[in-house]
Scaffold this motif. Sequence first.
Motif, PDB file in Angstrom:
ATOM      1  N   GLY A 141       0.817  -1.213   0.000  1.00  0.00           N
ATOM      2  CA  GLY A 141       0.000   0.000   0.000  1.00  0.00           C
ATOM      3  C   GLY A 141       0.852   1.265   0.000  1.00  0.00           C
ATOM      4  N   ILE A 142       1.946   1.250   0.749  1.00  0.00           N
ATOM      5  CA  ILE A 142       2.857   2.403   0.771  1.00  0.00           C
ATOM      6  C   ILE A 142       3.406   2.658  -0.630  1.00  0.00           C
ATOM      7  CG2 ILE A 142       5.132   3.162   1.575  1.00  0.00           C
ATOM      8  CD1 ILE A 142       4.380   1.870   4.323  1.00  0.00           C
ATOM      9  N   VAL A 143       3.829   1.598  -1.305  1.00  0.00           N
ATOM     10  CA  VAL A 143       4.338   1.751  -2.678  1.00  0.00           C
ATOM     11  C   VAL A 143       3.243   2.325  -3.572  1.00  0.00           C
ATOM     12  CG1 VAL A 143       5.141   0.509  -4.741  1.00  0.00           C
ATOM     13  CG2 VAL A 143       6.076  -0.069  -2.482  1.00  0.00           C
ATOM     14  N   ASN A 144       2.079   1.719  -3.543  1.00  0.00           N
ATOM     15  CA  ASN A 144       1.020   2.125  -4.463  1.00  0.00           C
ATOM     16  C   ASN A 144       0.496   3.531  -4.180  1.00  0.00           C
ATOM     17  OD1 ASN A 144       1.342  -0.192  -5.908  1.00  0.00           O
ATOM     18  ND2 ASN A 144      -0.405  -1.245  -5.023  1.00  0.00           N
ATOM     19  N   TYR A 145       0.308   3.884  -2.919  1.00  0.00           N
ATOM     20  CA  TYR A 145      -0.126   5.251  -2.607  1.00  0.00           C
ATOM     21  C   TYR A 145       0.950   6.269  -2.983  1.00  0.00           C
ATOM     22  CZ  TYR A 145      -4.474   4.105  -0.148  1.00  0.00           C
ATOM     23  OH  TYR A 145      -5.752   3.703   0.168  1.00  0.00           O
ATOM     24  N   SER A 146       2.221   5.892  -2.862  1.00  0.00           N
ATOM     25  CA  SER A 146       3.295   6.809  -3.258  1.00  0.00           C
ATOM     26  C   SER A 146       3.297   7.040  -4.762  1.00  0.00           C
ATOM     27  CB  SER A 146       4.652   6.276  -2.793  1.00  0.00           C
ATOM     28  OG  SER A 146       4.715   6.242  -1.384  1.00  0.00           O
ATOM     29  N   VAL A 147       3.049   5.977  -5.536  1.00  0.00           N
ATOM     30  CA  VAL A 147       2.938   6.142  -6.990  1.00  0.00           C
ATOM     31  C   VAL A 147       1.739   7.034  -7.310  1.00  0.00           C
ATOM     32  CG1 VAL A 147       2.507   4.969  -9.188  1.00  0.00           C
ATOM     33  CG2 VAL A 147       4.132   3.988  -7.546  1.00  0.00           C
ATOM     34  N   MET A 148       0.622   6.821  -6.625  1.00  0.00           N
ATOM     35  CA  MET A 148      -0.550   7.672  -6.840  1.00  0.00           C
ATOM     36  C   MET A 148      -0.209   9.132  -6.546  1.00  0.00           C
ATOM     37  SD  MET A 148      -3.574   5.477  -5.068  1.00  0.00           S
ATOM     38  CE  MET A 148      -3.647   3.719  -5.259  1.00  0.00           C
ATOM     39  N   ALA A 149       0.560   9.369  -5.482  1.00  0.00           N
ATOM     40  CA  ALA A 149       0.941  10.736  -5.123  1.00  0.00           C
ATOM     41  C   ALA A 149       1.779  11.364  -6.234  1.00  0.00           C
ATOM     42  CB  ALA A 149       1.698  10.742  -3.791  1.00  0.00           C
ATOM     43  N   LEU A 150       2.697  10.595  -6.809  1.00  0.00           N
ATOM     44  CA  LEU A 150       3.505  11.122  -7.909  1.00  0.00           C
ATOM     45  C   LEU A 150       2.629  11.438  -9.127  1.00  0.00           C
ATOM     46  CD1 LEU A 150       6.591   8.785  -7.487  1.00  0.00           C
ATOM     47  CD2 LEU A 150       6.595  11.287  -7.217  1.00  0.00           C
ATOM     48  N   ILE A 151       1.641  10.591  -9.393  1.00  0.00           N
ATOM     49  CA  ILE A 151       0.705  10.860 -10.491  1.00  0.00           C
ATOM     50  C   ILE A 151      -0.070  12.142 -10.205  1.00  0.00           C
ATOM     51  CG2 ILE A 151      -1.390  10.047 -11.673  1.00  0.00           C
ATOM     52  CD1 ILE A 151      -0.257   7.146 -11.270  1.00  0.00           C
ATOM     53  N   GLN A 152      -0.513  12.293  -8.954  1.00  0.00           N
ATOM     54  CA  GLN A 152      -1.272  13.488  -8.589  1.00  0.00           C
ATOM     55  C   GLN A 152      -0.411  14.746  -8.668  1.00  0.00           C
ATOM     56  OE1 GLN A 152      -4.115  12.380  -9.167  1.00  0.00           O
ATOM     57  NE2 GLN A 152      -5.255  12.859  -7.306  1.00  0.00           N
ATOM     58  N   LEU A 153       0.872  14.638  -8.335  1.00  0.00           N
ATOM     59  CA  LEU A 153       1.763  15.793  -8.470  1.00  0.00           C
ATOM     60  C   LEU A 153       1.834  16.237  -9.933  1.00  0.00           C
ATOM     61  CD1 LEU A 153       4.775  14.957  -6.112  1.00  0.00           C
ATOM     62  CD2 LEU A 153       3.055  16.761  -5.794  1.00  0.00           C
ATOM     63  N   GLU A 154       1.819  15.277 -10.841  1.00  0.00           N
ATOM     64  CA  GLU A 154       1.870  15.591 -12.271  1.00  0.00           C
ATOM     65  C   GLU A 154       0.533  16.130 -12.774  1.00  0.00           C
ATOM     66  OE1 GLU A 154       2.061  13.303 -16.571  1.00  0.00           O
ATOM     67  OE2 GLU A 154       3.168  12.410 -14.906  1.00  0.00           O
ATOM     68  N   MET A 155      -0.550  15.466 -12.396  1.00  0.00           N
ATOM     69  CA  MET A 155      -1.849  15.758 -13.002  1.00  0.00           C
ATOM     70  C   MET A 155      -2.738  16.679 -12.165  1.00  0.00           C
ATOM     71  SD  MET A 155      -2.881  12.094 -14.608  1.00  0.00           S
ATOM     72  CE  MET A 155      -4.089  12.846 -15.700  1.00  0.00           C
ATOM     73  N   GLY A 156      -2.490  16.727 -10.873  1.00  0.00           N
ATOM     74  CA  GLY A 156      -3.387  17.445  -9.980  1.00  0.00           C
ATOM     75  C   GLY A 156      -4.558  16.559  -9.611  1.00  0.00           C
ATOM     76  N   ALA A 157      -5.170  16.847  -8.488  1.00  0.00           N
ATOM     77  CA  ALA A 157      -6.328  16.078  -8.030  1.00  0.00           C
ATOM     78  C   ALA A 157      -7.514  16.369  -8.931  1.00  0.00           C
ATOM     79  CB  ALA A 157      -6.660  16.429  -6.584  1.00  0.00           C
ATOM     80  N   ALA A 158      -8.353  15.368  -9.091  1.00  0.00           N
ATOM     81  CA  ALA A 158      -9.583  15.558  -9.855  1.00  0.00           C
ATOM     82  C   ALA A 158     -10.443  16.582  -9.130  1.00  0.00           C
ATOM     83  CB  ALA A 158     -10.329  14.231  -9.994  1.00  0.00           C
ATOM     84  N   SER A 159     -11.109  17.425  -9.891  1.00  0.00           N
ATOM     85  CA  SER A 159     -11.909  18.477  -9.274  1.00  0.00           C
ATOM     86  C   SER A 159     -13.329  18.027  -8.944  1.00  0.00           C
ATOM     87  CB  SER A 159     -11.947  19.706 -10.177  1.00  0.00           C
ATOM     88  OG  SER A 159     -12.487  19.362 -11.435  1.00  0.00           O
ATOM     89  N   GLY A 160     -13.721  16.885  -9.431  1.00  0.00           N
ATOM     90  CA  GLY A 160     -15.056  16.387  -9.149  1.00  0.00           C
ATOM     91  C   GLY A 160     -15.269  15.031  -9.794  1.00  0.00           C
ATOM     92  N   ALA A 161     -16.497  14.558  -9.718  1.00  0.00           N
ATOM     93  CA  ALA A 161     -16.827  13.225 -10.194  1.00  0.00           C
ATOM     94  C   ALA A 161     -16.525  13.050 -11.682  1.00  0.00           C
ATOM     95  CB  ALA A 161     -18.290  12.912  -9.920  1.00  0.00           C
ATOM     96  N   ASP A 162     -16.631  14.118 -12.449  1.00  0.00           N
ATOM     97  CA  ASP A 162     -16.389  14.015 -13.895  1.00  0.00           C
ATOM     98  C   ASP A 162     -14.926  13.704 -14.225  1.00  0.00           C
ATOM     99  OD1 ASP A 162     -19.049  14.575 -14.292  1.00  0.00           O
ATOM    100  OD2 ASP A 162     -18.717  16.705 -14.713  1.00  0.00           O
TER     101      ASP A 162
END
Length: 185
Positions: A70-91
């Motif tokens: 989980g630590i590995v996978n959440y860290s990869v997600m964090a790197l993706i979010q740093l690149e893309m930014g958090a989704a602004s909503g359900a869309d």
Amino acid sequence: MANTSEQYDIVIQQCLDIFAKKAMDYGTAWRILRTSSLTDQIYIKANRIRSIQEKGEAKIAEGIIPEFIGIVNYSVMALIQLEMGAASGADDLEMDSKLATELYNKYIHAAKSLMMDKNHDYDEAWRQMRISSLDDIILMKLFRIKSIEDHQGNTIVSEGLDANYYDIINYAMFALIRLVVEGEK
């Protein structure tokens, strides 16, 4: 001497398998999370590992291996979010599974490349470290990340958020190599 690159690839496959299966179950709902929320998710997992290590038992049947994954996978997600930014909503939540896998592979292989360079310089010192020390370093890196986040990502001389997430991935991967591939208890 063990082949670290091959062992790392074995663990990558296990982490990616869990990531992909959870994406089938939940989609990419994690896209709504800001990096600070992902940092807190990683903290929860690292803190549970420490708690289990200190108490010598777990009341929930899962051990520490799923937590390191989980630590590995959440860290990869964090790197993706740093690149893309958090989704602004359900869309914005749903990311194409192919794109999610491509981004996962991009960041996990960047982490591996960094590990190989550092591993060369440090001469595989991690193999002599205790699993508890690997977890403690992850926790320290998380507190560094929280401090950087509290300063809106600004640092004076320190590495940024991405470097700390990469380090967290690699320390968790070291623990997983020792626990899963080498079967350490």
